[in-house]
Scaffold this motif. Structure first.
Motif, mmCIF file in Angstrom:
data_model
loop_
_atom_site.group_PDB
_atom_site.id
_atom_site.type_symbol
_atom_site.label_atom_id
_atom_site.label_comp_id
_atom_site.label_asym_id
_atom_site.label_seq_id
_atom_site.Cartn_x
_atom_site.Cartn_y
_atom_site.Cartn_z
ATOM 1 N N GLY A 254 0.614 -1.175 0.113
ATOM 2 C CA GLY A 254 0.018 -0.020 -0.199
ATOM 3 C C GLY A 254 0.780 1.194 0.010
ATOM 4 O O GLY A 254 0.426 2.302 -0.496
ATOM 5 N N LEU A 255 1.999 1.093 0.518
ATOM 6 C CA LEU A 255 3.007 2.322 0.442
ATOM 7 C C LEU A 255 2.945 2.950 -0.859
ATOM 8 O O LEU A 255 2.955 3.964 -0.965
ATOM 9 C CB LEU A 255 4.247 2.013 1.149
ATOM 10 C CG LEU A 255 4.448 1.429 2.287
ATOM 11 C CD1 LEU A 255 6.126 1.158 2.751
ATOM 12 C CD2 LEU A 255 4.029 2.498 3.544
ATOM 13 N N ILE A 256 3.285 2.051 -1.996
ATOM 14 C CA ILE A 256 3.361 2.450 -3.435
ATOM 15 C C ILE A 256 1.828 2.768 -4.038
ATOM 16 O O ILE A 256 1.384 3.605 -4.518
ATOM 17 C CB ILE A 256 4.208 1.587 -4.112
ATOM 18 C CG1 ILE A 256 5.521 1.584 -3.533
ATOM 19 C CG2 ILE A 256 4.265 1.920 -5.742
ATOM 20 C CD1 ILE A 256 6.514 0.714 -4.406
ATOM 21 N N THR A 257 1.037 1.666 -3.880
ATOM 22 C CA THR A 257 -0.439 1.561 -4.629
ATOM 23 C C THR A 257 -1.231 2.745 -4.159
ATOM 24 O O THR A 257 -2.043 3.164 -4.803
ATOM 25 C CB THR A 257 -0.902 0.162 -4.518
ATOM 26 O OG1 THR A 257 -1.028 -0.029 -3.149
ATOM 27 C CG2 THR A 257 0.032 -0.873 -4.932
ATOM 28 N N LYS A 258 -0.998 2.997 -2.806
ATOM 29 C CA LYS A 258 -1.887 4.051 -2.259
ATOM 30 C C LYS A 258 -1.371 5.406 -2.337
ATOM 31 O O LYS A 258 -1.689 6.363 -1.533
ATOM 32 C CB LYS A 258 -2.293 3.549 -0.910
ATOM 33 C CG LYS A 258 -3.238 2.408 -1.019
ATOM 34 C CD LYS A 258 -3.832 2.203 0.373
ATOM 35 C CE LYS A 258 -4.755 0.868 0.432
ATOM 36 N NZ LYS A 258 -5.406 0.617 1.733
ATOM 37 N N ASN A 259 -0.107 5.491 -2.716
ATOM 38 C CA ASN A 259 0.760 6.937 -2.693
ATOM 39 C C ASN A 259 0.982 7.464 -1.370
ATOM 40 O O ASN A 259 0.642 8.613 -1.080
ATOM 41 C CB ASN A 259 -0.007 7.800 -3.716
ATOM 42 C CG ASN A 259 -0.072 7.416 -4.921
ATOM 43 O OD1 ASN A 259 1.078 7.064 -5.637
ATOM 44 N ND2 ASN A 259 -1.075 7.503 -5.748
ATOM 45 N N LEU A 260 1.371 6.450 -0.507
ATOM 46 C CA LEU A 260 1.527 7.026 1.019
ATOM 47 C C LEU A 260 2.940 7.614 1.140
ATOM 48 O O LEU A 260 3.081 8.439 2.048
ATOM 49 C CB LEU A 260 1.403 5.891 2.036
ATOM 50 C CG LEU A 260 -0.093 5.183 1.746
ATOM 51 C CD1 LEU A 260 -0.061 3.731 3.014
ATOM 52 C CD2 LEU A 260 -1.172 6.282 2.415
ATOM 53 N N ILE A 261 3.753 7.325 0.445
ATOM 54 C CA ILE A 261 5.059 8.145 0.467
ATOM 55 C C ILE A 261 5.221 9.308 -0.460
ATOM 56 O O ILE A 261 5.022 9.305 -1.535
ATOM 57 C CB ILE A 261 6.143 6.851 0.153
ATOM 58 C CG1 ILE A 261 6.281 5.734 0.751
ATOM 59 C CG2 ILE A 261 7.716 7.609 -0.113
ATOM 60 C CD1 ILE A 261 7.336 4.641 0.229
ATOM 61 N N ASP A 262 5.610 10.354 0.104
ATOM 62 C CA ASP A 262 5.777 11.587 -0.400
ATOM 63 C C ASP A 262 6.838 11.590 -1.290
ATOM 64 O O ASP A 262 6.949 12.233 -2.171
ATOM 65 C CB ASP A 262 5.594 12.651 0.478
ATOM 66 C CG ASP A 262 4.408 12.835 1.288
ATOM 67 O OD1 ASP A 262 3.318 13.059 0.736
ATOM 68 O OD2 ASP A 262 4.332 12.345 2.645
#
Length: 359
Positions: free
Chosen positions: A285-293
């Protein structure tokens, strides 16, 4: 007769301060399994406030490993007393620190620290400074600031996290609002972090070595919780370092300046490596949900950067800068690739221990 417990506690603390001032008058060497560092005490001062940075330095050095404190000519009973009382006194002052809810940041100190002590990382320097100041200027962000730092060993990921912590909280890594998480944290540990955030929404969380899918999923659990929207998360990872090193080597082979490497040169190759099925970031989810700025690349360290690290270490130990000594220490490092020997295999990680052999 009614006892004033707070008054008694204050008297005891004052005794501790005075006793520490009498006992400690020379250098203390801190030994741990990961590092050896000299800590210098202001022996001319009896003001407890002057001792606090030293106490904090010891506390931070010993965060991850048990430390053995050795005082020259100090008997064991005195050493044990000093250790316990220093801890007690330091904790007293650290407990008085307030949560940085107004999101103030020491920009001058941050920029000065970057310029003086953060070497060979022009991309990380600019990205982190801009992202951090923008987040702190936003008094009501919708989500936490999440920085994912990617790079080879000893390139400055841990060091820059220390600089960030010190620019936001007076006690830096020792602050009770700064949380360092080990590589393999349990779900219960993550739940405790959530409880900590209830007491301070503007906390700083540092996760060292993103090494397991479980760890990534647990971090995702935190990032999606609205209670953390004012917090800052810093993730450390070696993933992507091979791709980053290759781009840096290609520039060197082509005779191009390292400083001419731009984010566009690294973004696609870094994304490709993180999207690989073997990556802990892949399909998370870090990538697929764009959680990393921001995915922040750290370039491998060259000989000249290792020399700068040696000079900085000398300055930290209050020793005179010595270019010849710095050259000798830097020359002892192992460099790669074998046919060119351009980049330090361990970055600046072993600079302190190697310098010790020459002093």
């Amino acid at each position: 007769m009614e006892i004033d417990e707070q008054g008694v506690e204050r008297q005891e603390l004052e005794k501790d301060r005075q006793e520490i001032g009498r006992v400690v008058s020379s250098d203390i060497v801190v030994h741990s399994s990961r590092h050896v560092a000299s800590v210098f005490f202001p022996s001319s001062s009896s003001d407890w406030r002057h001792w606090l940075p030293v106490a904090l330095q010891l506390r931070v050095l010993c965060l991850r490993d048990p430390c053995l404190l050795l005082q020259k000519k100090m008997p064991k009973e005195k050493r044990d007393m000093w250790t316990s009382r220093m801890e007690k006194g330091t904790q007293h002052w650290m407990d008085m620190e307030r949560c940085n809810l107004d999101k103030s940041i020491n920009r001058t100190a941050l920029q000065e620290n970057f310029n003086k002590n953060f070497f060979g990382q022009h991309l990380a320097h600019d990205m982190i400074y801009q992202a951090l100041t923008e987040h702190m200027d936003n008094k009501n962000p919708k989500k936490p600031l999440v920085l994912s730092l990617h790079g080879w060993i000893g390139t400055g990921k841990t060091f820059v996290s220390k600089i960030i912590a010190e620019s936001i909280y007076h006690w830096g890594l020792g602050s009770r609002f700064v949380h360092l998480s080990p590589p393999h944290s349990s779900m219960s540990s993550f739940k405790r972090l959530r409880e900590s955030a209830k007491h301070c929404a503007a906390s700083l969380f540092i996760f060292d070595l993103m090494a397991s899918f479980e760890n990534v999923n647990n971090i995702q659990f935190l990032l999606e919780d609205p209670i953390f929207h004012q917090s800052i998360f810093i993730l450390h990872s070696y993933e992507g370092s091979v791709a980053i090193n290759k781009v840096a080597l290609d520039f060197w082979m082509a005779g191009k300046r390292r400083e001419d490497i731009c984010l566009e040169d690294l973004a696609s190759v870094l994304h490709a490596e993180l999207s690989n099925q073997s990556s802990v970031y892949s399909n998370s989810g870090l990538i697929t949900k764009n959680l990393i700025d921001h995915y922040v690349p750290f370039l491998p360290m060259e000989y000249r950067h290792v020399k700068q690290c040696v000079m900085a270490e000398l300055s930290q130990r209050r020793l005179k800068e010595d270019d010849d000594l710095a050259s000798r220490v830097a020359s002892e490092m192992i460099y790669f690739p074998e046919e060119h020997e351009v980049f330090s295999l361990y970055g600046c990680t072993t600079v302190a221990s190697r310098l010790d052999r020459h002093l």
